[in-house]
Design a protein around this motif. Sequence first.
Motif, PDB file in Angstrom:
ATOM      1  N   ILE A   1       0.864  -1.182   0.000  1.00 53.80           N
ATOM      2  CA  ILE A   1       0.000   0.000   0.000  1.00 53.80           C
ATOM      3  C   ILE A   1       0.898   1.228   0.000  1.00 53.80           C
ATOM      4  O   ILE A   1       1.718   1.407   0.890  1.00 53.80           O
ATOM      5  CB  ILE A   1      -0.935   0.027   1.238  1.00 53.80           C
ATOM      6  CG1 ILE A   1      -1.783  -1.244   1.323  1.00 53.80           C
ATOM      7  CG2 ILE A   1      -1.787   1.286   1.234  1.00 53.80           C
ATOM      8  CD1 ILE A   1      -2.952  -1.307   0.389  1.00 53.80           C
ATOM      9  N   LYS A   2       0.742   2.073  -1.017  1.00 49.50           N
ATOM     10  CA  LYS A   2       1.624   3.226  -1.184  1.00 49.50           C
ATOM     11  C   LYS A   2       0.819   4.509  -1.317  1.00 49.50           C
ATOM     12  O   LYS A   2      -0.265   4.504  -1.896  1.00 49.50           O
ATOM     13  CB  LYS A   2       2.479   3.047  -2.439  1.00 49.50           C
ATOM     14  CG  LYS A   2       3.318   1.775  -2.398  1.00 49.50           C
ATOM     15  CD  LYS A   2       4.053   1.531  -3.672  1.00 49.50           C
ATOM     16  CE  LYS A   2       4.809   0.226  -3.665  1.00 49.50           C
ATOM     17  NZ  LYS A   2       5.834   0.070  -2.680  1.00 49.50           N
ATOM     18  N   LEU A   3       1.357   5.592  -0.808  1.00 51.10           N
ATOM     19  CA  LEU A   3       0.809   6.923  -1.047  1.00 51.10           C
ATOM     20  C   LEU A   3       1.759   7.617  -2.009  1.00 51.10           C
ATOM     21  O   LEU A   3       2.943   7.785  -1.708  1.00 51.10           O
ATOM     22  CB  LEU A   3       0.699   7.718   0.250  1.00 51.10           C
ATOM     23  CG  LEU A   3      -0.379   7.266   1.227  1.00 51.10           C
ATOM     24  CD1 LEU A   3      -0.323   8.099   2.501  1.00 51.10           C
ATOM     25  CD2 LEU A   3      -1.753   7.338   0.608  1.00 51.10           C
ATOM     26  N   ILE A   4       1.229   7.994  -3.162  1.00 51.98           N
ATOM     27  CA  ILE A   4       2.034   8.594  -4.218  1.00 51.98           C
ATOM     28  C   ILE A   4       1.505   9.989  -4.515  1.00 51.98           C
ATOM     29  O   ILE A   4       0.330  10.161  -4.819  1.00 51.98           O
ATOM     30  CB  ILE A   4       1.976   7.747  -5.512  1.00 51.98           C
ATOM     31  CG1 ILE A   4       2.370   6.297  -5.247  1.00 51.98           C
ATOM     32  CG2 ILE A   4       2.816   8.381  -6.605  1.00 51.98           C
ATOM     33  CD1 ILE A   4       3.806   6.087  -4.890  1.00 51.98           C
ATOM     34  N   LYS A   5       2.399  10.971  -4.432  1.00 50.57           N
ATOM     35  CA  LYS A   5       2.035  12.361  -4.706  1.00 50.57           C
ATOM     36  C   LYS A   5       2.433  12.708  -6.139  1.00 50.57           C
ATOM     37  O   LYS A   5       3.573  12.468  -6.543  1.00 50.57           O
ATOM     38  CB  LYS A   5       2.753  13.283  -3.720  1.00 50.57           C
ATOM     39  CG  LYS A   5       2.377  14.734  -3.849  1.00 50.57           C
ATOM     40  CD  LYS A   5       3.068  15.536  -2.761  1.00 50.57           C
ATOM     41  CE  LYS A   5       2.785  17.003  -2.883  1.00 50.57           C
ATOM     42  NZ  LYS A   5       3.454  17.762  -1.827  1.00 50.57           N
ATOM     43  N   LEU A   6       1.467  13.251  -6.881  1.00 53.14           N
ATOM     44  CA  LEU A   6       1.683  13.636  -8.279  1.00 53.14           C
ATOM     45  C   LEU A   6       1.229  15.076  -8.479  1.00 53.14           C
ATOM     46  O   LEU A   6       0.261  15.508  -7.851  1.00 53.14           O
ATOM     47  CB  LEU A   6       0.851  12.746  -9.209  1.00 53.14           C
ATOM     48  CG  LEU A   6       1.158  11.261  -9.194  1.00 53.14           C
ATOM     49  CD1 LEU A   6      -0.036  10.458  -9.656  1.00 53.14           C
ATOM     50  CD2 LEU A   6       2.342  10.993 -10.091  1.00 53.14           C
ATOM     51  N   PRO A   7       1.887  15.810  -9.363  1.00 54.14           N
ATOM     52  CA  PRO A   7       1.388  17.154  -9.679  1.00 54.14           C
ATOM     53  C   PRO A   7       0.066  17.019 -10.436  1.00 54.14           C
ATOM     54  O   PRO A   7      -0.154  16.037 -11.152  1.00 54.14           O
ATOM     55  CB  PRO A   7       2.472  17.748 -10.568  1.00 54.14           C
ATOM     56  CG  PRO A   7       3.200  16.583 -11.124  1.00 54.14           C
ATOM     57  CD  PRO A   7       3.085  15.475 -10.128  1.00 54.14           C
ATOM     58  N   LYS A   8      -0.801  17.990 -10.253  1.00 57.54           N
ATOM     59  CA  LYS A   8      -2.073  17.965 -10.985  1.00 57.54           C
ATOM     60  C   LYS A   8      -1.797  18.027 -12.474  1.00 57.54           C
ATOM     61  O   LYS A   8      -0.958  18.799 -12.934  1.00 57.54           O
ATOM     62  CB  LYS A   8      -2.949  19.154 -10.586  1.00 57.54           C
ATOM     63  CG  LYS A   8      -3.642  18.973  -9.272  1.00 57.54           C
ATOM     64  CD  LYS A   8      -4.612  20.103  -9.031  1.00 57.54           C
ATOM     65  CE  LYS A   8      -5.311  19.935  -7.716  1.00 57.54           C
ATOM     66  NZ  LYS A   8      -6.201  21.054  -7.423  1.00 57.54           N
ATOM     67  N   SER A   9      -2.503  17.191 -13.213  1.00 54.19           N
ATOM     68  CA  SER A   9      -2.422  17.226 -14.671  1.00 54.19           C
ATOM     69  C   SER A   9      -3.817  16.918 -15.204  1.00 54.19           C
ATOM     70  O   SER A   9      -4.644  16.334 -14.500  1.00 54.19           O
ATOM     71  CB  SER A   9      -1.415  16.196 -15.196  1.00 54.19           C
ATOM     72  OG  SER A   9      -1.916  14.878 -15.040  1.00 54.19           O
ATOM     73  N   ASP A  10      -4.071  17.322 -16.439  1.00 46.10           N
ATOM     74  CA  ASP A  10      -5.382  17.056 -17.035  1.00 46.10           C
ATOM     75  C   ASP A  10      -5.671  15.562 -17.067  1.00 46.10           C
ATOM     76  O   ASP A  10      -6.780  15.132 -16.796  1.00 46.10           O
ATOM     77  CB  ASP A  10      -5.466  17.640 -18.450  1.00 46.10           C
ATOM     78  CG  ASP A  10      -5.452  19.163 -18.446  1.00 46.10           C
ATOM     79  OD1 ASP A  10      -5.781  19.751 -17.390  1.00 46.10           O
ATOM     80  OD2 ASP A  10      -5.108  19.754 -19.484  1.00 46.10           O
ATOM     81  N   LYS A  11      -4.668  14.764 -17.404  1.00 44.90           N
ATOM     82  CA  LYS A  11      -4.841  13.307 -17.479  1.00 44.90           C
ATOM     83  C   LYS A  11      -5.198  12.724 -16.109  1.00 44.90           C
ATOM     84  O   LYS A  11      -6.046  11.847 -16.011  1.00 44.90           O
ATOM     85  CB  LYS A  11      -3.558  12.646 -17.994  1.00 44.90           C
ATOM     86  CG  LYS A  11      -3.297  12.864 -19.447  1.00 44.90           C
ATOM     87  CD  LYS A  11      -4.034  11.835 -20.242  1.00 44.90           C
ATOM     88  CE  LYS A  11      -3.608  11.900 -21.688  1.00 44.90           C
ATOM     89  NZ  LYS A  11      -4.430  11.038 -22.519  1.00 44.90           N
TER      90      LYS A  11
END
Length: 101
Positions: A76-86
């Motif tokens: 179980i992982k928490l992954i932070k991503l920048p907002k993107s349209d996709k």
Amino acid sequence: MFYNEDSTSITLKIKVQPSASKSEFAGLYGDDAIKLRLAAPAVEGAANKELIKFLSKKFKVSKSKVEFKSGQNSKIKLIKLPKSDKLIEFIKEIESGRESV
């Protein structure tokens, strides 16, 4: 909830299944995580590298922008991503249908 959102990023809760035949999303894992099959074994960081590669390609963000908040040694992982349209479109699809990933 399988994600948290702030003004510049979205954090996804992901349940990883390593050593699958191919890397792909596999629906929701309960209501609070997204299940993701990875075509890499959980050995020497191979699954984490595949996860970063898969997410950066899927959501059209740089690999360096995919950040582990927790769970580097867990399924179980928490992954932070920048907002993107996709990414926003992906979340809307899951929320509306909850079966098409």
